[in-house]
Design a protein around this motif. Structure first.
Motif, PDB file in Angstrom:
ATOM      1  N   ALA A 167       0.839  -1.202   0.000  1.00 29.81           N
ATOM      2  CA  ALA A 167       0.000   0.000   0.000  1.00 29.81           C
ATOM      3  C   ALA A 167       0.875   1.254   0.000  1.00 29.81           C
ATOM      4  N   ARG A 168       1.896   1.273   0.838  1.00 30.19           N
ATOM      5  CA  ARG A 168       2.767   2.449   0.928  1.00 30.19           C
ATOM      6  C   ARG A 168       3.638   2.592  -0.321  1.00 30.19           C
ATOM      7  N   LEU A 169       4.168   1.493  -0.833  1.00 26.73           N
ATOM      8  CA  LEU A 169       5.022   1.549  -2.017  1.00 26.73           C
ATOM      9  C   LEU A 169       4.255   2.048  -3.236  1.00 26.73           C
ATOM     10  N   ARG A 170       2.993   1.687  -3.346  1.00 32.73           N
ATOM     11  CA  ARG A 170       2.159   2.207  -4.432  1.00 32.73           C
ATOM     12  C   ARG A 170       1.883   3.692  -4.218  1.00 32.73           C
ATOM     13  N   GLU A 171       1.646   4.074  -2.976  1.00 33.82           N
ATOM     14  CA  GLU A 171       1.324   5.457  -2.649  1.00 33.82           C
ATOM     15  C   GLU A 171       2.456   6.402  -3.041  1.00 33.82           C
ATOM     16  N   ILE A 172       3.701   5.989  -2.847  1.00 38.03           N
ATOM     17  CA  ILE A 172       4.835   6.862  -3.146  1.00 38.03           C
ATOM     18  C   ILE A 172       5.359   6.681  -4.568  1.00 38.03           C
ATOM     19  N   GLY A 173       4.740   5.780  -5.332  1.00 30.88           N
ATOM     20  CA  GLY A 173       5.121   5.599  -6.722  1.00 30.88           C
ATOM     21  C   GLY A 173       6.259   4.629  -6.958  1.00 30.88           C
ATOM     22  N   TRP A 174       6.670   3.881  -5.937  1.00 29.91           N
ATOM     23  CA  TRP A 174       7.723   2.879  -6.126  1.00 29.91           C
ATOM     24  C   TRP A 174       7.177   1.631  -6.810  1.00 29.91           C
ATOM     25  N   LEU A 175       5.901   1.402  -6.697  1.00 34.24           N
ATOM     26  CA  LEU A 175       5.240   0.326  -7.430  1.00 34.24           C
ATOM     27  C   LEU A 175       4.180   0.948  -8.328  1.00 34.24           C
ATOM     28  N   ASP A 176       4.189   0.531  -9.601  1.00 29.03           N
ATOM     29  CA  ASP A 176       3.151   1.000 -10.509  1.00 29.03           C
ATOM     30  C   ASP A 176       1.901   0.149 -10.411  1.00 29.03           C
ATOM     31  N   GLY A 177       1.994  -0.973  -9.746  1.00 31.06           N
ATOM     32  CA  GLY A 177       0.822  -1.804  -9.553  1.00 31.06           C
ATOM     33  C   GLY A 177       1.194  -3.164  -9.025  1.00 31.06           C
ATOM     34  N   VAL A 178       0.164  -3.870  -8.567  1.00 28.28           N
ATOM     35  CA  VAL A 178       0.304  -5.214  -8.016  1.00 28.28           C
ATOM     36  C   VAL A 178      -0.544  -6.159  -8.850  1.00 28.28           C
ATOM     37  N   VAL A 179       0.055  -7.280  -9.242  1.00 28.42           N
ATOM     38  CA  VAL A 179      -0.663  -8.327  -9.964  1.00 28.42           C
ATOM     39  C   VAL A 179      -0.765  -9.534  -9.037  1.00 28.42           C
ATOM     40  N   THR A 180      -1.979  -9.999  -8.777  1.00 29.23           N
ATOM     41  CA  THR A 180      -2.158 -11.176  -7.929  1.00 29.23           C
ATOM     42  C   THR A 180      -2.518 -12.369  -8.804  1.00 29.23           C
ATOM     43  N   VAL A 181      -1.825 -13.483  -8.566  1.00 30.01           N
ATOM     44  CA  VAL A 181      -1.960 -14.649  -9.441  1.00 30.01           C
ATOM     45  C   VAL A 181      -2.314 -15.892  -8.631  1.00 30.01           C
ATOM     46  N   GLY A 182      -2.782 -16.912  -9.342  1.00 35.78           N
ATOM     47  CA  GLY A 182      -3.187 -18.144  -8.665  1.00 35.78           C
ATOM     48  C   GLY A 182      -4.381 -17.873  -7.777  1.00 35.78           C
ATOM     49  N   GLN A 183      -4.285 -18.290  -6.498  1.00 32.76           N
ATOM     50  CA  GLN A 183      -5.371 -18.053  -5.551  1.00 32.76           C
ATOM     51  C   GLN A 183      -5.226 -16.718  -4.821  1.00 32.76           C
ATOM     52  N   ALA A 184      -4.132 -16.008  -5.038  1.00 37.15           N
ATOM     53  CA  ALA A 184      -3.995 -14.662  -4.467  1.00 37.15           C
ATOM     54  C   ALA A 184      -4.956 -13.709  -5.177  1.00 37.15           C
ATOM     55  N   PHE A 185      -5.393 -12.665  -4.466  1.00 37.02           N
ATOM     56  CA  PHE A 185      -6.335 -11.713  -5.056  1.00 37.02           C
ATOM     57  C   PHE A 185      -6.170 -10.356  -4.389  1.00 37.02           C
ATOM     58  N   GLY A 186      -6.850  -9.358  -4.956  1.00 39.75           N
ATOM     59  CA  GLY A 186      -6.821  -8.026  -4.376  1.00 39.75           C
ATOM     60  C   GLY A 186      -5.794  -7.107  -5.001  1.00 39.75           C
ATOM     61  N   GLY A 187      -5.110  -7.547  -6.060  1.00 38.90           N
ATOM     62  CA  GLY A 187      -4.167  -6.680  -6.748  1.00 38.90           C
ATOM     63  C   GLY A 187      -4.867  -5.698  -7.659  1.00 38.90           C
ATOM     64  N   ASP A 188      -4.099  -4.800  -8.231  1.00 37.52           N
ATOM     65  CA  ASP A 188      -4.650  -3.878  -9.231  1.00 37.52           C
ATOM     66  C   ASP A 188      -5.072  -4.640 -10.472  1.00 37.52           C
ATOM     67  N   VAL A 189      -4.389  -5.747 -10.733  1.00 37.95           N
ATOM     68  CA  VAL A 189      -4.711  -6.637 -11.849  1.00 37.95           C
ATOM     69  C   VAL A 189      -4.738  -8.062 -11.311  1.00 37.95           C
ATOM     70  N   GLU A 190      -5.741  -8.821 -11.728  1.00 36.45           N
ATOM     71  CA  GLU A 190      -5.845 -10.233 -11.350  1.00 36.45           C
ATOM     72  C   GLU A 190      -5.458 -11.095 -12.544  1.00 36.45           C
ATOM     73  N   ALA A 191      -4.872 -12.266 -12.266  1.00 37.92           N
ATOM     74  CA  ALA A 191      -4.525 -13.182 -13.347  1.00 37.92           C
ATOM     75  C   ALA A 191      -4.667 -14.613 -12.860  1.00 37.92           C
ATOM     76  N   VAL A 192      -4.895 -15.509 -13.815  1.00 34.47           N
ATOM     77  CA  VAL A 192      -5.113 -16.916 -13.484  1.00 34.47           C
ATOM     78  C   VAL A 192      -3.815 -17.587 -13.068  1.00 34.47           C
ATOM     79  N   THR A 193      -2.738 -17.328 -13.801  1.00 35.88           N
ATOM     80  CA  THR A 193      -1.475 -18.022 -13.557  1.00 35.88           C
ATOM     81  C   THR A 193      -0.335 -17.009 -13.423  1.00 35.88           C
ATOM     82  N   LEU A 194       0.788 -17.487 -12.936  1.00 36.20           N
ATOM     83  CA  LEU A 194       1.983 -16.649 -12.884  1.00 36.20           C
ATOM     84  C   LEU A 194       2.371 -16.194 -14.284  1.00 36.20           C
ATOM     85  N   HIS A 195       2.207 -17.059 -15.275  1.00 33.37           N
ATOM     86  CA  HIS A 195       2.585 -16.709 -16.637  1.00 33.37           C
ATOM     87  C   HIS A 195       1.770 -15.521 -17.157  1.00 33.37           C
ATOM     88  N   THR A 196       0.453 -15.576 -17.006  1.00 29.48           N
ATOM     89  CA  THR A 196      -0.349 -14.439 -17.469  1.00 29.48           C
ATOM     90  C   THR A 196      -0.159 -13.237 -16.555  1.00 29.48           C
TER      91      THR A 196
END
Length: 356
Positions: A167-196
């Motif tokens: 949350a803090r790293l996104r706030e200060i611009g060190w992360l442009d976004g979070v991708v959650t894969v597999g059973q993880a969720f809640g990212g800026d972008v969701e994906a089915v697999t690590l590859h996608t």
């Protein structure tokens, strides 16, 4: 099995992206609890809450919260909108999200035939705590900055909302976004697999660099293969097959009381030495003294498959000391396990050197 409690919200302690920390009065006293409003609604003082107290009862260092399962007297509204990708499948809190790779997504066409990361550096680490240290090394070595996406695996916490660091790293611009894969969720972008997820980092977020780790927390059993960090080796394979440039960050410790984690952890030696079948650039930090020699010696067998890259740690302590988020691994801070954070930062420094 699950331990249940019912209580009443006493107060809201703090909030960050997607999560609320609250105090709940129960028959056994006041407990600290965590709620994800997107799943259960927004708890307010006076609300009755149903709690899962399993992690709290076990005294887990990372996940030692009671978890809000429901507000039984005030259920949230049904979600609106597209998305049929189910995360936490067949559990009481399964939820639908819109996957970047599914047909209803605006990014489906961009990902439908996507097959290459175009040589993007992919820094792979075992623990979530390596993420801010990697970024300290990267940004400290590249004043012009870079677009960085964090790809979160499902070996630790499933909700990305749990991570105050993200949350803090996104706030200060060190992360442009979070991708959650597999059973993880809640990212800026969701994906089915690590590859996608990696492809989304590149083609949806436009990342120059991706960092791949588990979510907060991990699971180990003290056995050769029974630890969630084997996923680091699998991430090397995924990055390689997609024409990325895998950079392997070692898990190194001088402060861990467990012998198997002193120097180079057996987690790294197994994940990169046995699980990773594709070659990576393994960053070997140039640490001083006998300990540095020990780390280099422990890494030597990895050269059978990988390229060992020595990286100076000069100036990295200062970069880490200025980190905008709290640095902590297994309860140890920067000065309590300096080798761990220097090693992670060295991987970020090397990734920066790969950018044109």
């Amino acid at each position: 099995m699950i331990r249940w409690r019912r209580g009443e919200v006493a107060r809201v302690r703090r909030e960050w992206s997607g999560a609320m920390e609250i105090e709940v009065s129960t028959e056994e006293g006041v407990v600290r609890a965590l709620a994800y409003p997107a799943l259960v609604g927004r708890p307010e003082p006076g609300d009755t809450v149903l709690l899962n107290t399993t992690a709290l009862a076990m005294g887990l260092g990372t996940g030692g919260y009671a978890m809000v399962v429901a507000l039984p007297n005030r259920l949230p509204k049904d979600p609106q909108g597209p998305g049929h990708l189910v995360k936490a499948r067949y559990t009481p809190l399964q939820a639908t999200v819109l996957g970047a790779d599914e047909q209803d997504s605006p990014f489906h066409e961009a990902l439908r035939e996507a097959d290459s990361l175009d040589g993007m550096p992919v820094v792979v680490a075992d623990l979530h705590s390596a993420l801010p240290a990697i970024l300290c090394g990267l940004y400290g070595s590249r004043p012009g900055g870079a677009r960085v996406a964090y790809v979160m695996l499902d070996g630790g916490a499933l909700p990305a909302w749990f991570s105050m660091s993200c949350a803090r790293l996104r706030e200060i611009g060190w992360l442009d976004g979070v991708v959650t894969v597999g059973q993880a969720f809640g990212g800026d972008v969701e994906a089915v697999t690590l590859h996608t997820g990696l492809l989304a980092a590149r083609h949806v977020m436009g990342a120059d660099v991706a960092v791949v780790t588990q979510g907060p927390g991990n699971l180990g059993t003290g056995t050769r293969w029974g630890f969630s960090g084997v996923s680091a080796g699998e991430a090397v394979n995924a990055a390689s097959v997609l024409d990325g440039r895998p950079v392997a960050a070692l898990r190194v410790s001088e402060g861990d009381l467990r012998k198997r984690h002193i120097g180079v952890s057996h987690h790294s030696l197994t994940a990169y030495g046995r699980v990773a079948l594709a070659p990576a650039q393994v960053v070997v930090p140039e640490l001083p003294g006998d300990f540095g020699s020990r780390v280099a010696e422990q890494c030597a067998p990895l050269a059978v498959r990988h390229e060992l890259v020595g990286v100076s740690v000069e100036g990295l302590y200062e970069a880490l000391a200025d980190c905008p988020v709290r640095l902590s691994t297994m309860g140890r801070g920067l000065d309590e396990d300096l080798a761990y954070f220097l090693t992670s930062a060295a991987a970020g420094r090397h990734a920066a050197s790969l950018l044109s």
